[in-house]
Design a protein around this motif. Structure first.
Motif, mmCIF file in Angstrom:
data_model
loop_
_atom_site.group_PDB
_atom_site.id
_atom_site.type_symbol
_atom_site.label_atom_id
_atom_site.label_comp_id
_atom_site.label_asym_id
_atom_site.label_seq_id
_atom_site.Cartn_x
_atom_site.Cartn_y
_atom_site.Cartn_z
ATOM 1 N N TRP A 120 -30.549 -41.083 -12.689
ATOM 2 C CA TRP A 120 -30.698 -40.003 -12.004
ATOM 3 C C TRP A 120 -31.570 -40.505 -10.515
ATOM 4 O O TRP A 120 -31.299 -39.833 -9.617
ATOM 5 C CB TRP A 120 -31.550 -39.099 -12.830
ATOM 6 C CG TRP A 120 -31.894 -37.635 -11.892
ATOM 7 C CD1 TRP A 120 -31.030 -36.631 -11.795
ATOM 8 C CD2 TRP A 120 -33.117 -37.158 -11.792
ATOM 9 N NE1 TRP A 120 -31.687 -35.843 -11.123
ATOM 10 C CE2 TRP A 120 -32.969 -36.085 -11.199
ATOM 11 C CE3 TRP A 120 -34.633 -37.822 -11.651
ATOM 12 C CZ2 TRP A 120 -34.037 -35.075 -10.473
ATOM 13 C CZ3 TRP A 120 -35.563 -37.061 -11.054
ATOM 14 C CH2 TRP A 120 -35.323 -35.654 -10.558
ATOM 15 N N ARG A 123 -29.433 -41.984 -7.982
ATOM 16 C CA ARG A 123 -28.309 -40.790 -7.404
ATOM 17 C C ARG A 123 -26.868 -41.081 -8.014
ATOM 18 O O ARG A 123 -26.003 -40.941 -7.432
ATOM 19 C CB ARG A 123 -28.377 -40.780 -6.136
ATOM 20 C CG ARG A 123 -29.503 -40.167 -5.462
ATOM 21 C CD ARG A 123 -30.966 -40.485 -5.575
ATOM 22 N NE ARG A 123 -31.850 -39.917 -4.993
ATOM 23 C CZ ARG A 123 -33.219 -40.411 -4.789
ATOM 24 N NH1 ARG A 123 -33.627 -41.188 -5.695
ATOM 25 N NH2 ARG A 123 -34.220 -39.558 -4.148
ATOM 26 N N VAL A 125 -26.321 -39.719 -11.239
ATOM 27 C CA VAL A 125 -25.806 -38.685 -11.794
ATOM 28 C C VAL A 125 -27.093 -37.498 -11.400
ATOM 29 O O VAL A 125 -28.053 -37.898 -10.926
ATOM 30 C CB VAL A 125 -26.146 -38.735 -13.483
ATOM 31 C CG1 VAL A 125 -25.145 -39.822 -14.008
ATOM 32 C CG2 VAL A 125 -27.460 -38.992 -13.957
ATOM 33 N N ASP A 126 -26.483 -36.244 -11.540
ATOM 34 C CA ASP A 126 -27.503 -35.194 -10.999
ATOM 35 C C ASP A 126 -27.908 -34.492 -12.345
ATOM 36 O O ASP A 126 -28.485 -33.419 -12.177
ATOM 37 C CB ASP A 126 -26.866 -34.383 -10.328
ATOM 38 C CG ASP A 126 -26.642 -34.904 -8.781
ATOM 39 O OD1 ASP A 126 -27.492 -35.662 -8.303
ATOM 40 O OD2 ASP A 126 -25.680 -34.745 -7.934
ATOM 41 N N TRP A 127 -27.069 -34.555 -13.536
ATOM 42 C CA TRP A 127 -27.392 -33.723 -14.610
ATOM 43 C C TRP A 127 -28.821 -33.886 -15.035
ATOM 44 O O TRP A 127 -29.338 -34.897 -15.012
ATOM 45 C CB TRP A 127 -26.388 -34.245 -15.743
ATOM 46 C CG TRP A 127 -26.438 -33.607 -16.993
ATOM 47 C CD1 TRP A 127 -26.001 -32.529 -17.332
ATOM 48 C CD2 TRP A 127 -27.410 -33.831 -18.118
ATOM 49 N NE1 TRP A 127 -26.372 -31.985 -18.697
ATOM 50 C CE2 TRP A 127 -27.370 -32.796 -19.211
ATOM 51 C CE3 TRP A 127 -28.282 -35.015 -18.550
ATOM 52 C CZ2 TRP A 127 -27.944 -32.926 -20.216
ATOM 53 C CZ3 TRP A 127 -29.031 -34.969 -19.387
ATOM 54 C CH2 TRP A 127 -28.909 -33.989 -20.345
ATOM 55 N N ARG A 130 -27.915 -30.327 -11.564
ATOM 56 C CA ARG A 130 -26.604 -29.971 -10.449
ATOM 57 C C ARG A 130 -26.680 -28.638 -10.140
ATOM 58 O O ARG A 130 -26.852 -27.653 -10.905
ATOM 59 C CB ARG A 130 -25.341 -30.569 -10.823
ATOM 60 C CG ARG A 130 -24.289 -30.332 -9.924
ATOM 61 C CD ARG A 130 -23.115 -30.575 -10.669
ATOM 62 N NE ARG A 130 -22.695 -31.746 -10.022
ATOM 63 C CZ ARG A 130 -21.651 -32.422 -10.470
ATOM 64 N NH1 ARG A 130 -21.085 -32.148 -11.642
ATOM 65 N NH2 ARG A 130 -21.551 -33.623 -9.965
ATOM 66 N N ARG A 131 -26.495 -28.073 -8.913
ATOM 67 C CA ARG A 131 -26.397 -26.925 -8.480
ATOM 68 C C ARG A 131 -25.191 -26.083 -8.972
ATOM 69 O O ARG A 131 -23.977 -26.975 -8.629
ATOM 70 C CB ARG A 131 -26.577 -26.646 -7.177
ATOM 71 C CG ARG A 131 -27.795 -26.794 -6.257
ATOM 72 C CD ARG A 131 -28.106 -26.555 -5.053
ATOM 73 N NE ARG A 131 -29.269 -27.107 -4.812
ATOM 74 C CZ ARG A 131 -29.604 -27.581 -3.550
ATOM 75 N NH1 ARG A 131 -28.465 -27.917 -2.694
ATOM 76 N NH2 ARG A 131 -30.975 -27.840 -3.120
ATOM 77 N N ARG A 132 -25.079 -24.994 -9.588
ATOM 78 C CA ARG A 132 -23.612 -24.538 -9.622
ATOM 79 C C ARG A 132 -22.943 -24.054 -8.395
ATOM 80 O O ARG A 132 -23.423 -23.593 -7.611
ATOM 81 C CB ARG A 132 -23.709 -23.597 -10.865
ATOM 82 C CG ARG A 132 -24.359 -23.993 -12.030
ATOM 83 C CD ARG A 132 -24.126 -22.654 -12.918
ATOM 84 N NE ARG A 132 -24.364 -23.196 -14.326
ATOM 85 C CZ ARG A 132 -23.945 -22.705 -15.492
ATOM 86 N NH1 ARG A 132 -23.074 -21.576 -15.210
ATOM 87 N NH2 ARG A 132 -24.118 -23.075 -16.648
#
Length: 135
Positions: A120, A123, A125-127, A130-132
């Motif tokens: 994370w 950078r 992964v964003d999990w 993460r914005r939907r």
């Protein structure tokens, strides 16, 4: 802002750990599983890898280098997990119970969190943040 702060904290943590591997390998030699070949050399190189990963993770100029640092540190945390398990088994087998489960269980639980944190902060992964996208 939180991600940036955690990136620098994680980089400092790994840089210090790398330094400790290089200047004081004795502690790490004691917990290295017997099947690891050339343990002194492996510990030296793991220290160097931690320092290089920390530098790559913390530098602000190259996204690719930061991602490589995050992936490298995540893989490092995965690959040293057997030494942590070995340390727990050796420590718990001591007559006095060693550090005890209150130390080792959180340490075992923290390992996958550290792996995720390296990815994370790098950078990669964003999990789960993460914005939907609009549906």
């Amino acid at each position: 802002m939180i991600r940036t702060a955690l990136t620098y904290i994680l980089a400092l943590f790994y840089a210090y750990a790398g330094y400790r591997h290089i200047v004081g390998p004795e502690t790490f030699l004691q917990i290295t599983p017997g099947w690891v070949p050339y343990p002194e050399t492996v510990i030296l190189f793991t220290g160097i890898a931690e320092i290089l990963g920390a530098i790559a993770l913390a530098q602000p100029f190259s996204r690719r280098l930061r991602q490589a640092g995050g992936i490298g540190l995540a893989l490092y945390a995965l690959f040293v997990w057997p030494a942590n398990v070995n340390h727990m088994m050796m420590d718990m087998a001591r007559a006095d119970g060693g550090f005890g489960m209150a130390y080792h269980v959180p340490r075992m639980i923290a390992q996958p969190i550290i792996i995720w944190l390296a990815l994370w902060c790098g950078r990669v992964v964003d999990w789960p943040f993460r914005r939907r996208l609009k549906e």
